[in-house]
Design a protein around this motif. Structure first.
Motif, PDB file in Angstrom:
ATOM      1  N   ASP A 109       0.847  -1.193   0.000  1.00  0.00           N
ATOM      2  CA  ASP A 109       0.000   0.000   0.000  1.00  0.00           C
ATOM      3  C   ASP A 109       0.881   1.241   0.000  1.00  0.00           C
ATOM      4  O   ASP A 109       2.087   1.158   0.229  1.00  0.00           O
ATOM      5  CB  ASP A 109      -0.930   0.020   1.227  1.00  0.00           C
ATOM      6  CG  ASP A 109      -0.162   0.048   2.538  1.00  0.00           C
ATOM      7  OD1 ASP A 109       0.496   1.070   2.817  1.00  0.00           O
ATOM      8  OD2 ASP A 109      -0.216  -0.941   3.300  1.00  0.00           O
ATOM      9  N   LEU A 110       0.246   2.369  -0.275  1.00  0.00           N
ATOM     10  CA  LEU A 110       0.934   3.671  -0.190  1.00  0.00           C
ATOM     11  C   LEU A 110       0.140   4.569   0.762  1.00  0.00           C
ATOM     12  O   LEU A 110      -0.101   5.745   0.496  1.00  0.00           O
ATOM     13  CB  LEU A 110       1.060   4.300  -1.583  1.00  0.00           C
ATOM     14  CG  LEU A 110       1.997   3.541  -2.542  1.00  0.00           C
ATOM     15  CD1 LEU A 110       1.891   4.084  -3.950  1.00  0.00           C
ATOM     16  CD2 LEU A 110       3.445   3.613  -2.085  1.00  0.00           C
ATOM     17  N   ILE A 111      -0.254   3.983   1.878  1.00  0.00           N
ATOM     18  CA  ILE A 111      -1.068   4.712   2.859  1.00  0.00           C
ATOM     19  C   ILE A 111      -0.324   5.943   3.376  1.00  0.00           C
ATOM     20  O   ILE A 111      -0.923   6.984   3.647  1.00  0.00           O
ATOM     21  CB  ILE A 111      -1.478   3.778   4.029  1.00  0.00           C
ATOM     22  CG1 ILE A 111      -2.430   2.688   3.504  1.00  0.00           C
ATOM     23  CG2 ILE A 111      -2.167   4.557   5.154  1.00  0.00           C
ATOM     24  CD1 ILE A 111      -2.745   1.596   4.492  1.00  0.00           C
ATOM     25  N   PHE A 112       1.014   5.845   3.466  1.00  0.00           N
ATOM     26  CA  PHE A 112       1.800   6.974   3.990  1.00  0.00           C
ATOM     27  C   PHE A 112       1.724   8.190   3.068  1.00  0.00           C
ATOM     28  O   PHE A 112       1.981   9.318   3.504  1.00  0.00           O
ATOM     29  CB  PHE A 112       3.264   6.561   4.218  1.00  0.00           C
ATOM     30  CG  PHE A 112       3.973   6.074   2.983  1.00  0.00           C
ATOM     31  CD1 PHE A 112       4.666   6.953   2.179  1.00  0.00           C
ATOM     32  CD2 PHE A 112       3.937   4.733   2.637  1.00  0.00           C
ATOM     33  CE1 PHE A 112       5.318   6.503   1.035  1.00  0.00           C
ATOM     34  CE2 PHE A 112       4.588   4.275   1.502  1.00  0.00           C
ATOM     35  CZ  PHE A 112       5.273   5.165   0.689  1.00  0.00           C
ATOM     36  N   VAL A 113       1.341   7.995   1.798  1.00  0.00           N
ATOM     37  CA  VAL A 113       1.142   9.131   0.887  1.00  0.00           C
ATOM     38  C   VAL A 113      -0.295   9.628   0.987  1.00  0.00           C
ATOM     39  O   VAL A 113      -0.552  10.826   1.047  1.00  0.00           O
ATOM     40  CB  VAL A 113       1.449   8.736  -0.581  1.00  0.00           C
ATOM     41  CG1 VAL A 113       1.317   9.942  -1.500  1.00  0.00           C
ATOM     42  CG2 VAL A 113       2.845   8.144  -0.710  1.00  0.00           C
ATOM     43  N   TYR A 119       1.769   9.347   9.848  1.00  0.00           N
ATOM     44  CA  TYR A 119       3.207   9.025   9.788  1.00  0.00           C
ATOM     45  C   TYR A 119       4.038  10.266  10.080  1.00  0.00           C
ATOM     46  O   TYR A 119       3.631  11.389   9.756  1.00  0.00           O
ATOM     47  CB  TYR A 119       3.582   8.498   8.390  1.00  0.00           C
ATOM     48  CG  TYR A 119       2.896   7.208   8.036  1.00  0.00           C
ATOM     49  CD1 TYR A 119       3.535   5.987   8.204  1.00  0.00           C
ATOM     50  CD2 TYR A 119       1.595   7.200   7.538  1.00  0.00           C
ATOM     51  CE1 TYR A 119       2.905   4.790   7.884  1.00  0.00           C
ATOM     52  CE2 TYR A 119       0.951   6.009   7.222  1.00  0.00           C
ATOM     53  CZ  TYR A 119       1.609   4.820   7.406  1.00  0.00           C
ATOM     54  OH  TYR A 119       0.965   3.644   7.095  1.00  0.00           O
ATOM     55  N   SER A 120       5.214  10.057  10.647  1.00  0.00           N
ATOM     56  CA  SER A 120       6.121  11.189  10.878  1.00  0.00           C
ATOM     57  C   SER A 120       6.691  11.655   9.541  1.00  0.00           C
ATOM     58  O   SER A 120       6.732  10.894   8.565  1.00  0.00           O
ATOM     59  CB  SER A 120       7.269  10.767  11.805  1.00  0.00           C
ATOM     60  OG  SER A 120       8.153   9.903  11.099  1.00  0.00           O
ATOM     61  N   PHE A 121       7.146  12.892   9.503  1.00  0.00           N
ATOM     62  CA  PHE A 121       7.730  13.477   8.294  1.00  0.00           C
ATOM     63  C   PHE A 121       8.887  12.602   7.799  1.00  0.00           C
ATOM     64  O   PHE A 121       8.994  12.277   6.614  1.00  0.00           O
ATOM     65  CB  PHE A 121       8.222  14.897   8.603  1.00  0.00           C
ATOM     66  CG  PHE A 121       8.978  15.536   7.469  1.00  0.00           C
ATOM     67  CD1 PHE A 121       8.305  16.132   6.415  1.00  0.00           C
ATOM     68  CD2 PHE A 121      10.372  15.530   7.455  1.00  0.00           C
ATOM     69  CE1 PHE A 121       9.001  16.711   5.355  1.00  0.00           C
ATOM     70  CE2 PHE A 121      11.080  16.105   6.400  1.00  0.00           C
ATOM     71  CZ  PHE A 121      10.384  16.694   5.352  1.00  0.00           C
ATOM     72  N   PHE A 122       9.740  12.178   8.735  1.00  0.00           N
ATOM     73  CA  PHE A 122      10.919  11.381   8.395  1.00  0.00           C
ATOM     74  C   PHE A 122      10.517  10.036   7.781  1.00  0.00           C
ATOM     75  O   PHE A 122      11.043   9.632   6.747  1.00  0.00           O
ATOM     76  CB  PHE A 122      11.772  11.177   9.661  1.00  0.00           C
ATOM     77  CG  PHE A 122      13.044  10.414   9.406  1.00  0.00           C
ATOM     78  CD1 PHE A 122      14.105  11.000   8.715  1.00  0.00           C
ATOM     79  CD2 PHE A 122      13.185   9.100   9.847  1.00  0.00           C
ATOM     80  CE1 PHE A 122      15.270  10.285   8.472  1.00  0.00           C
ATOM     81  CE2 PHE A 122      14.353   8.384   9.615  1.00  0.00           C
ATOM     82  CZ  PHE A 122      15.394   8.986   8.919  1.00  0.00           C
ATOM     83  N   ASP A 123       9.543   9.352   8.417  1.00  0.00           N
ATOM     84  CA  ASP A 123       9.091   8.049   7.903  1.00  0.00           C
ATOM     85  C   ASP A 123       8.510   8.177   6.499  1.00  0.00           C
ATOM     86  O   ASP A 123       8.756   7.330   5.637  1.00  0.00           O
ATOM     87  CB  ASP A 123       8.034   7.435   8.840  1.00  0.00           C
ATOM     88  CG  ASP A 123       8.657   6.786  10.065  1.00  0.00           C
ATOM     89  OD1 ASP A 123       9.897   6.634  10.078  1.00  0.00           O
ATOM     90  OD2 ASP A 123       7.912   6.443  11.002  1.00  0.00           O
ATOM     91  N   ARG A 124       7.731   9.234   6.279  1.00  0.00           N
ATOM     92  CA  ARG A 124       7.125   9.434   4.949  1.00  0.00           C
ATOM     93  C   ARG A 124       8.198   9.578   3.879  1.00  0.00           C
ATOM     94  O   ARG A 124       8.120   8.972   2.809  1.00  0.00           O
ATOM     95  CB  ARG A 124       6.233  10.683   4.941  1.00  0.00           C
ATOM     96  CG  ARG A 124       4.957  10.557   5.736  1.00  0.00           C
ATOM     97  CD  ARG A 124       3.933  11.595   5.348  1.00  0.00           C
ATOM     98  NE  ARG A 124       4.421  12.956   5.269  1.00  0.00           N
ATOM     99  CZ  ARG A 124       4.419  13.825   6.273  1.00  0.00           C
ATOM    100  NH1 ARG A 124       3.972  13.439   7.458  1.00  0.00           N
ATOM    101  NH2 ARG A 124       4.850  15.059   6.108  1.00  0.00           N
ATOM    102  N   LYS A 125       9.207  10.398   4.172  1.00  0.00           N
ATOM    103  CA  LYS A 125      10.266  10.648   3.183  1.00  0.00           C
ATOM    104  C   LYS A 125      11.064   9.375   2.894  1.00  0.00           C
ATOM    105  O   LYS A 125      11.373   9.064   1.741  1.00  0.00           O
ATOM    106  CB  LYS A 125      11.216  11.750   3.688  1.00  0.00           C
ATOM    107  CG  LYS A 125      10.580  13.131   3.780  1.00  0.00           C
ATOM    108  CD  LYS A 125      10.201  13.619   2.388  1.00  0.00           C
ATOM    109  CE  LYS A 125       9.478  14.959   2.446  1.00  0.00           C
ATOM    110  NZ  LYS A 125       8.803  15.279   1.178  1.00  0.00           N
ATOM    111  N   ILE A 126      11.428   8.637   3.947  1.00  0.00           N
ATOM    112  CA  ILE A 126      12.211   7.401   3.786  1.00  0.00           C
ATOM    113  C   ILE A 126      11.409   6.361   2.991  1.00  0.00           C
ATOM    114  O   ILE A 126      11.919   5.742   2.055  1.00  0.00           O
ATOM    115  CB  ILE A 126      12.614   6.822   5.173  1.00  0.00           C
ATOM    116  CG1 ILE A 126      13.674   7.700   5.832  1.00  0.00           C
ATOM    117  CG2 ILE A 126      13.099   5.388   5.054  1.00  0.00           C
ATOM    118  CD1 ILE A 126      15.051   7.600   5.199  1.00  0.00           C
ATOM    119  N   HIS A 127      10.127   6.166   3.390  1.00  0.00           N
ATOM    120  CA  HIS A 127       9.278   5.189   2.689  1.00  0.00           C
ATOM    121  C   HIS A 127       9.179   5.535   1.205  1.00  0.00           C
ATOM    122  O   HIS A 127       9.333   4.668   0.344  1.00  0.00           O
ATOM    123  CB  HIS A 127       7.860   5.178   3.287  1.00  0.00           C
ATOM    124  CG  HIS A 127       7.741   4.470   4.600  1.00  0.00           C
ATOM    125  ND1 HIS A 127       8.620   3.500   5.013  1.00  0.00           N
ATOM    126  CD2 HIS A 127       6.819   4.571   5.590  1.00  0.00           C
ATOM    127  CE1 HIS A 127       8.256   3.048   6.202  1.00  0.00           C
ATOM    128  NE2 HIS A 127       7.163   3.691   6.574  1.00  0.00           N
TER     129      HIS A 127
END
Length: 365
Positions: A109-113, A119-127
């Motif tokens: 999935d791309l739930i973080f988008v 999600y934290s800013f850092f997790d979103r960018k890394i994912h």
């Protein structure tokens, strides 16, 4: 054919990605026994031990080091002579040598988008960086639903021709009939009410349990909940106390896979009002257990539920309430939908999934 897997989740995740990884290797080794399946990781655990005991499944200890999964695992697979490397959780190694090897990645999935607030800013960018990198590098991408396929095209800018939708199944415990002794033991252990509705999944904002709790207020309908608690649980606890509903809702912990299978079978209704999922495995588990499903009319959930599940607007607790009461009070309608749902869910059985995976592997070779 020799197929290597990134087995980090296989050995170390108890739910979601771990279950997907173990089930995929289990069904391939069973239904496509002529291939060799390599599980690559720095170490192994007791999880999936029965699968590792099979003659065509082998654990391969990968190079050590803090970034070995990203920098060395791909080369380790090539050293083993693997024809295909399959990343099971949205990632592929970054480094490879010249030896030919085909690369596949499963994106769940791309739930973080879609829901960045979870999600934290850092997790979103890394994912996002990892997923984009893997999507570009892969020869083929497996999406676990049509919804995920649409998201990959939209957010990762991947051509549709590169993506194959292959659904996932669920643990075999949900397809088996547990013994009367197991059923009675679960009833006694968890002090279950005679009739109840069930909710399974992490107790977090996105899964939307609070609206189920609001929906059953003043109905007297017991709710059993199984899932890891997060900070969101405090909102539910506060609502239950305020409305004197503590005895109406039962939170269970330490539930084994076989006990979970029993609980699904004992429930009158399975309620899953999530705002968004990549697939929705609990729906499949419920349908295999011959339990009627109420779920959201959003994301991929109708793909998993089929036309005989009951659909609600997850934001509307009055809609959830009306659908719960309708099924709770109508046994013949529950039974009709259970039978139809059981027919529909056979498409998520092990054998067709193994066949679809093997067709894809052979196609890219």
């Amino acid at each position: 054919m020799k197929i290597a897997f990134d087995a980090k989740r296989f050995f170390h995740n108890t739910s979601g990605l771990g279950n997907y990884s173990r089930d995929l290797v289990r069904i391939l080794s069973q239904y496509e026994p002529d291939n060799e399946y390599l599980l690559l990781n720095k170490n192994k655990s007791e999880r999936g031990k029965g699968i590792l005991d099979r003659p065509n499944v082998k654990f391969v200890e990968t190079s050590k080091g803090s970034l070995s999964r990203q920098l060395k695992m791909g080369k380790d697979a090539q050293k083993q002579g693997a024809d295909i490397f399959h990343g099971l959780s949205g990632e592929l190694p970054l480094k490879w040598d010249q030896k030919p090897i085909k690369k596949i990645v499963t994106i769940h999935d791309l739930i973080f988008v879609r829901y960045p607030q979870y999600y934290s800013f850092f997790d979103r960018k890394i994912h996002l960086w990892k997923f984009k990198k893997a999507a570009n590098m892969a020869d083929k991408i497996i999406a676990i639903s049509e919804q995920t396929k649409r998201d990959i095209i939209e957010f990762l800018r991947v051509p549709e021709s590169k993506i194959e939708v292959i659904y996932q199944g669920c643990h075999h415990a949900f397809k088996e009939q547990q013994s009367p002794e197991q059923i009675q033991a679960a009833k006694d252990k968890f002090k279950l009410p005679e009739r109840f509705i069930l909710n399974v999944g992490t107790i977090e904002d996105r899964k939307n349990l609070l609206n189920v709790v609001k929906a059953i207020k003043d109905t007297g309908i017991p709710l059993v909940v199984i899932g890891r608690k997060t900070k969101y649980y405090q909102k539910i606890e506060s609502f239950l106390k305020k409305n004197k509903m503590e005895k109406q809702v039962l939170f269970l912990e330490g539930v084994s896979m076989d006990e979970l299978a029993v609980l699904y079978k004992l429930a009158d209704i399975f309620v899953y009002p999530s705002f968004f999922e990549g697939f929705g495995i609990p729906i499949i588990e419920a349908l295999f257990s011959k339990t009627v499903v109420i779920t959201s009319n959003t994301s991929c959930l109708p793909e998993a539920g089929g036309k005989d599940s009951v659909y609600i607007n997850p934001k509307n607790d009055l809609d959830i309430r009306a659908k719960i009461k309708f099924l709770w009070e109508n046994e013949s309608e529950r039974k009709r939908r259970e039978e139809k749902g059981f027919e529909f869910v056979q498409k998520f059985n092990d054998e067709p999934i193994a066949r679809n995976l093997m067709n894809l592997y052979q196609k890219i070779i």
